[in-house]
Design a protein around this motif. Structure first.
Motif, short mmCIF file in Angstrom:
data_model
loop_
_atom_site.label_atom_id
_atom_site.label_comp_id
_atom_site.label_asym_id
_atom_site.label_seq_id
_atom_site.Cartn_x
_atom_site.Cartn_y
_atom_site.Cartn_z
N VAL A 28 -9.69 15.18 31.28
CA VAL A 28 -8.97 16.28 31.40
C VAL A 28 -9.45 17.47 30.55
O VAL A 28 -9.92 17.30 29.55
CB VAL A 28 -7.50 16.16 31.04
CG1 VAL A 28 -6.63 17.27 31.11
CG2 VAL A 28 -6.97 14.94 31.60
N VAL A 29 -9.46 18.54 31.24
CA VAL A 29 -9.80 19.91 30.47
C VAL A 29 -8.87 20.84 30.92
O VAL A 29 -8.28 21.25 32.00
CB VAL A 29 -11.35 20.36 31.15
CG1 VAL A 29 -11.51 21.83 30.78
CG2 VAL A 29 -12.36 19.60 31.00
N ILE A 30 -8.25 21.52 29.84
CA ILE A 30 -7.40 22.85 29.87
C ILE A 30 -7.96 23.76 29.10
O ILE A 30 -8.37 23.75 28.08
CB ILE A 30 -6.21 22.41 29.13
CG1 ILE A 30 -5.53 20.99 29.47
CG2 ILE A 30 -4.98 23.40 29.26
CD1 ILE A 30 -4.26 20.68 28.35
N TYR A 31 -8.28 24.76 30.10
CA TYR A 31 -9.17 26.08 29.74
C TYR A 31 -8.39 27.26 29.63
O TYR A 31 -7.73 27.32 30.60
CB TYR A 31 -10.61 25.92 30.32
CG TYR A 31 -10.56 26.64 31.70
CD1 TYR A 31 -11.11 27.91 31.98
CD2 TYR A 31 -9.88 25.89 32.84
CE1 TYR A 31 -10.86 28.45 33.30
CE2 TYR A 31 -9.79 26.49 34.13
CZ TYR A 31 -10.23 27.69 34.34
OH TYR A 31 -10.15 28.23 35.61
N ALA A 32 -8.82 28.23 28.79
CA ALA A 32 -8.21 29.55 28.70
C ALA A 32 -8.94 30.64 29.93
O ALA A 32 -10.20 31.16 29.64
CB ALA A 32 -8.62 30.10 27.35
N GLY A 33 -8.35 30.34 30.90
CA GLY A 33 -8.84 30.91 32.22
C GLY A 33 -9.15 32.48 32.28
O GLY A 33 -10.21 32.72 32.77
N LEU A 78 -10.49 23.55 26.02
CA LEU A 78 -11.32 24.86 25.95
C LEU A 78 -11.19 26.24 25.59
O LEU A 78 -10.27 26.68 26.39
CB LEU A 78 -12.04 24.58 27.14
CG LEU A 78 -13.42 25.25 27.30
CD1 LEU A 78 -14.46 24.51 26.32
CD2 LEU A 78 -14.12 25.17 28.73
N HIS A 79 -11.18 26.51 24.46
CA HIS A 79 -10.88 28.10 24.10
C HIS A 79 -11.94 28.71 23.87
O HIS A 79 -13.24 28.28 23.63
CB HIS A 79 -10.39 27.83 22.44
CG HIS A 79 -8.67 27.46 22.37
ND1 HIS A 79 -7.84 28.16 22.52
CD2 HIS A 79 -8.60 25.98 22.32
CE1 HIS A 79 -6.65 27.57 22.56
NE2 HIS A 79 -7.10 26.22 22.32
N THR A 80 -11.94 30.10 24.10
CA THR A 80 -13.10 31.06 24.13
C THR A 80 -13.55 31.22 22.81
O THR A 80 -12.82 31.09 21.67
CB THR A 80 -12.49 32.33 24.68
OG1 THR A 80 -13.62 33.25 24.67
CG2 THR A 80 -11.31 33.17 23.54
N GLY A 81 -14.82 31.47 22.50
CA GLY A 81 -15.33 31.79 21.37
C GLY A 81 -15.42 30.59 20.33
O GLY A 81 -15.76 29.45 20.68
N ASP A 82 -14.71 30.68 18.98
CA ASP A 82 -14.64 29.78 18.29
C ASP A 82 -12.97 29.70 18.12
O ASP A 82 -12.28 30.57 17.94
CB ASP A 82 -15.09 30.18 16.70
CG ASP A 82 -14.91 28.94 15.93
OD1 ASP A 82 -15.73 28.04 15.74
OD2 ASP A 82 -13.83 29.01 15.08
N PRO A 83 -12.52 28.43 18.06
CA PRO A 83 -10.90 28.19 18.25
C PRO A 83 -10.26 29.08 16.97
O PRO A 83 -9.05 28.92 17.09
CB PRO A 83 -10.84 26.62 18.24
CG PRO A 83 -12.26 26.07 18.69
CD PRO A 83 -13.15 27.12 18.32
#
Length: 252
Positions: A28-33, A78-83
């Motif tokens: 499962v991937v939850i990403y900051a779209g 999955l967060h952008t840059g560094d979490p």
């Protein structure tokens, strides 16, 4: 298990090797779209379940994680840059602790590193600035009173502003009122390291005009400081007249 993974600044090949490997194995991937480059999702398996958190609440994100845990699946958040920078991970972590769900945080390349690389710039130049302030303008999300831009500006150090592109006029005023000279150089890096990256140069005084002319209202970093200039001292580390642990000074 849940893996909070830093996706990097934008370019799909700037994710860490560990982050890449976790994406390849994820169920499962939850990403900051709204911020994460969708090209990264190509690293996932065909049967991976993918959720875009841009249109989800915190509770909905947790519900997806809970379901995955019941089914013994691995989740990548999955967060952008560094979490750790404006990633809103603390509120997720605290809930996972309450639910006794195991997790880890995988660091990523922050966009402020990507922006410096795109500019071929060094934030910490000798006798120019040895301090980097990472902050944001106060908008709908407040900031502590002691962290107002006007207060931080008194240091005149290197400043990196996230989430402030739509507030450039007020930002310019606060920077000047706080201590920066109006002529202090500024760089605006739109979508650092993405294929459609754009770079604009300005001063603290001309920043609002540059932002308005180029219609930059989001997804940009604003970098402020004399590290963008041409005056600095060379490093003592590589100075032939400087002795340190690994090298003695050359005799003249």
């Amino acid at each position: 298990m849940v893996h909070f993974v830093g996706a990097g600044p934008g370019a799909a090949d700037l994710i860490t090797l560990k982050g890449h490997n976790l994406l390849q194995r994820a169920d499962v991937v939850i990403y900051a779209g709204s911020l994460v480059n969708p090209e990264l999702l190509k690293y996932t398996r065909d049967n991976c379940l993918i959720y875009n958190s841009a249109n989800m609440t915190l509770e909905e994100v947790i519900d997806v994680i809970k379901k995955a845990e019941k089914e013994n699946k691995d989740t990548v958040r999955l967060h952008t840059g560094d979490p750790s920078i404006y990633g809103a991970i603390r509120e997720q972590i605290d809930i996972l602790k309450e639910l006794h769900i195991e997790f880890e945080v995988v660091p990523g390349v922050s966009s402020f590193f990507g922006a410096a690389a795109s500019l071929n710039a060094e934030y910490t130049l000798p006798e120019v600035s040895q301090t980097v302030i990472i902050t944001r303008m106060e908008g709908r999300t407040p900031v502590p009173e002691t962290e107002k831009i006007r207060s931080l500006s008194s240091h005149k150090s290197t400043m990196v502003l996230f989430l402030s592109s739509g507030l450039s006029e007020k930002l310019s005023e606060e920077l000047i009122m706080g201590g920066y000279e109006p002529s202090t150089p500024v760089a605006v890096v739109y979508k650092a390291t993405w294929p459609d990256e754009k770079i604009f140069h300005a001063t603290v005084a001309t920043l609002p005009e540059i932002m308005k002319t180029n219609n930059i209202t989001k997804t940009a970093l604003i970098l402020v400081g004399n590290f963008l200039g041409n005056d600095y001292k060379r490093s003592e580390l590589y100075n032939p007249s400087f002795t340190h642990e690994f090298r003695k000074a050359e005799n003249k």
